[in-house]
Write an enzyme that holds these catalytic residues in place. Structure first.
Site, PDB file in Angstrom:
ATOM      1  CE  LYS A  83      -2.845   0.563   3.599  1.00 57.82           C
ATOM      2  NZ  LYS A  83      -1.756   0.332   4.390  1.00 57.82           N
ATOM      3  CB  THR A 133       5.130   0.138  -2.631  1.00 57.64           C
ATOM      4  OG1 THR A 133       5.988  -0.365  -1.605  1.00 57.64           O
ATOM      5  CG2 THR A 133       5.877   0.136  -3.955  1.00 57.64           C
ATOM      6  NE  ARG A 175      -0.007   5.016   8.917  1.00 57.27           N
ATOM      7  CZ  ARG A 175      -0.169   3.758   9.313  1.00 57.27           C
ATOM      8  NH1 ARG A 175      -0.554   3.496  10.553  1.00 57.27           N
ATOM      9  NH2 ARG A 175       0.043   2.764   8.487  1.00 57.27           N
ATOM     10  CE  LYS A 195       2.874  -2.707   8.118  1.00 56.22           C
ATOM     11  NZ  LYS A 195       3.610  -1.616   7.487  1.00 56.22           N
ATOM     12  CB  ALA A 222      -4.729   1.269  11.021  1.00 53.76           C
ATOM     13  CG  PHE A 244      -3.242  -2.629   9.358  1.00 54.84           C
ATOM     14  CD1 PHE A 244      -2.201  -3.414   8.892  1.00 54.84           C
ATOM     15  CD2 PHE A 244      -3.185  -2.186  10.667  1.00 54.84           C
ATOM     16  CE1 PHE A 244      -1.128  -3.750   9.707  1.00 54.84           C
ATOM     17  CE2 PHE A 244      -2.118  -2.521  11.491  1.00 54.84           C
ATOM     18  CZ  PHE A 244      -1.092  -3.302  11.012  1.00 54.84           C
ATOM     19  CG  PHE A 268       3.929  -9.475  -6.181  1.00 57.41           C
ATOM     20  CD1 PHE A 268       4.898  -9.829  -5.263  1.00 57.41           C
ATOM     21  CD2 PHE A 268       3.015  -8.484  -5.830  1.00 57.41           C
ATOM     22  CE1 PHE A 268       4.969  -9.225  -4.008  1.00 57.41           C
ATOM     23  CE2 PHE A 268       3.070  -7.866  -4.590  1.00 57.41           C
ATOM     24  CZ  PHE A 268       4.059  -8.246  -3.672  1.00 57.41           C
ATOM     25  CD1 TRP A 328       8.911  -2.944  -4.434  1.00 57.24           C
ATOM     26  CD2 TRP A 328       9.774  -4.041  -6.178  1.00 57.24           C
ATOM     27  NE1 TRP A 328      10.020  -3.642  -3.984  1.00 57.24           N
ATOM     28  CE2 TRP A 328      10.564  -4.319  -5.030  1.00 57.24           C
ATOM     29  CE3 TRP A 328      10.131  -4.620  -7.399  1.00 57.24           C
ATOM     30  CZ2 TRP A 328      11.678  -5.161  -5.081  1.00 57.24           C
ATOM     31  CZ3 TRP A 328      11.239  -5.455  -7.445  1.00 57.24           C
ATOM     32  CH2 TRP A 328      12.003  -5.719  -6.301  1.00 57.24           C
TER      33      TRP A 328
END
Length: 556
Positions: free
Chosen positions: A71, A73, A94, A105, A273, A301, A381, A409
């Protein structure tokens, strides 16, 4: 293939002064933290308040899985892509917490060629905001315990203190502690505990405050416990809101950094979150809106957590609703929601992906229920098959939702151009008709039931005996009219992390309610969600190091 940190370390950063110039800020507007970071001066924020606001794009996602959604990214890549197609864009995100950075994470600065820089500094100590919040929180604890030690003039019942200490790390051993042991001069013995800093009410307050005066007012409203007569005690009763504000007067200023492509990004505040409201600061978002034609921001999230809280808690304070919402999904994650084991995700499975689509569809329905336009971003991906991509496109089209493949990405800004064009098209063609999912005039129980049934798709809500008693107490003080902030597992629409996809017929249990009167909401704790996470068996910290030149190794 280069790692995220290797990519970031190979980039020649622009001086932050030059990044500021790209959004019409001058050197006088900045408080420099070295060459590549700066805070924005209060006088600048005041001056910018006269500017017209740009369009706001909220990026959220499906329920996260170990397969990854990307998210942040996509948020960063979309901002870069919008600038690439000629839209003056600012990003607002954030700040990372050291807990997940050193846990499982990882960081929160994006990945690949869609990253915020300087990546290492942002993910570690940055400009000291997290430390200031930790210090203010623990100063309040020290002042509270000292008040009790020095005669307890307010008659605070030490058995009913709800204020906890914090540390910005995952440290399960601190969840429950005893303080004041060792004799009369060491303080009053009592039970205490630690939350992670990003769960502190002071973090939420910093992110929701409109300015320094509002910050002080909100700090004064923090409820720290109850008297022997069971009356609430606030920070203003202790008379220390001024001291706490003093500790936060620099931390409340938003931070300016850049992306790999030199896009200006404000990164400020970082409430989780799943245990807090999950959005960056009002001040940072508002400042970005005054400087850009478009602002791309995210909520933590999935859309059931950060997305819902952005719309029901942040938007009324921001006084600006999103003009469009992007929901990020990956084919890998959808296959996990469809029942595929993580080890089998590289194998094509169109039927499992289609089954997992139910999770994405529920989030789409939820965002539409707020009256907001939706675009789905498929974060690509390398192992996604053409059949799976085609099938996902068709599923989105079957419910009349625009969808675009994004590969920021791998390809950076160029990989987000299709998404950028689609989002701007949707904003130009569709007008948001925003409405919150509940009204603040509703009582607390009804607001919780509304979120559970309408957003999560559950059938019932069960309140523990403790929570039932708290409902009555909160109604007595008028707190039941405040918004609700649900503390729930991020992995499922339910309160059971094992229930993936789109579970139905489930019941949510509210075990406890926590008043966050300074922040202006009530936290509802569900399931076994923790306000102090623990570390995994092999934390990311095991891979971290620093070379002889001071360069970070192993951050991701």
């Amino acid at each position: 293939m280069k790692t995220d940190i290797e990519i970031s370390q190979a980039i020649d950063l622009l001086p932050i002064k030059k990044v500021a110039q790209s959004i019409d800020l001058t050197n006088n507007d900045l408080e420099l933290f070295g060459k590549y970071k700066a805070k924005i001066d209060f006088s600048t924020i005041q001056r910018l308040s006269k500017n017209q606001e740009g369009k706001l794009i909220l990026v959220t996602s499906i329920n996260p899985t170990p397969a990854g959604e990307g998210k942040s990214t996509v948020t960063i890549g979309l901002g870069d892509a919008l600038n690439l197609i000629g839209k003056k864009t600012v990003i607002a995100l954030r700040e990372p917490s050291l807990g997940p950075v050193m846990g499982i994470k990882g960081g929160a600065t994006g990945g690949g060629y869609a990253q915020l820089l300087p990546m290492e500094e942002i993910n570690l100590h940055f400009t000291g905001d997290m430390h200031a919040i930790t210090t203010a929180n623990n100063a309040l604890s020290a002042l509270l315990d000292n008040h009790i030690q020095q005669g307890n003039e307010l008659g605070i019942d030490v058995r009913r203190i709800i204020w906890k200490r914090v540390v910005d790390l995952n440290d399960r051993a601190l969840r429950h502690v005893n303080v004041g042991l060792g004799g009369p001069t060491q303080g009053m013995p009592r039970e205490d505990g630690f939350d992670i800093t990003v769960a502190s009410e002071i973090m939420a307050i910093l992110c929701l405050a409109a300015d320094l005066e509002d910050l002080k007012f909100r700090l004064g409203n923090i409820v720290i416990g109850y008297t022997f007569d069971r009356e609430p005690v606030s920070v203003s009763d202790l008379g220390v809101q001024g001291a706490l504000t003093l500790l936060l007067k620099e931390a409340i200023k938003p931070n300016l950094v850049q992306t790999i492509y030199g896009t200006a990004a404000f990164i400020h505040g970082g409430p989780f979150a799943n245990i807090a409201h999950g959005c960056n600061s009002i001040i940072a978002t508002k400042t970005a809106l005054k400087l850009g034609d478009y602002v791309v921001t995210e909520a933590g999230f999935g859309a059931d957590l950060g997305g819902e809280k952005f719309l029901d808690i942040k938007v009324p304070n921001l006084k600006k609703a999103p003009d469009a919402v992007v929901i990020v999904a990956t084919i890998r994650a959808l296959k996990m929601h469809g029942g595929v084991d993580k080890k089998e995700l590289n194998t094509e499975d169109v039927s499992a992906m289609a089954k997992g689509f139910s999770n994405l569809q529920k989030h789409i329905e939820n965002i539409k229920s707020y009256g907001l336009p939706v675009v789905v971003a498929i974060n690509e991906f390398i192992n996604d098959s053409e059949n799976e991509i085609v099938a996902l496109r068709e599923l989105c089209q079957s419910i009349d939702v625009p969808v675009e493949l994004t590969s920021v990405w791998e390809k950076g800004a160029q990989g987000g151009v299709a998404l950028a064009k689609r989002v701007t098209q949707v904003i130009e063609e569709q007008t948001a008709d925003f409405k919150t999912i509940y009204q603040n005039g509703m009582n607390l129980e009804d607001k919780i039931k509304t979120i559970v049934t309408k957003i999560y798709g559950g059938n019932h809500v069960v309140f523990s005996k403790k929570a039932r008693n708290q409902l009555a107490t909160f109604e007595k003080y008028g707190w039941d009219r405040l918004p609700v902030c649900m503390a729930k597992t991020q992995y499922s629409l339910s309160d059971d992390p094992q229930k993936l996809g789109r579970p139905v017929g489930f019941t949510i249990t509210i075990r406890e309610l926590v008043p966050k009167i300074g922040a202006g909401f009530i936290v509802a704790l569900t399931g076994d969600v923790m306000t102090m996470p623990g570390l995994p068996k092999k934390p990311a910290a095991l891979n971290m190091d620093v070379d002889k030149d001071g360069n970070a190794i192993g951050l991701f």
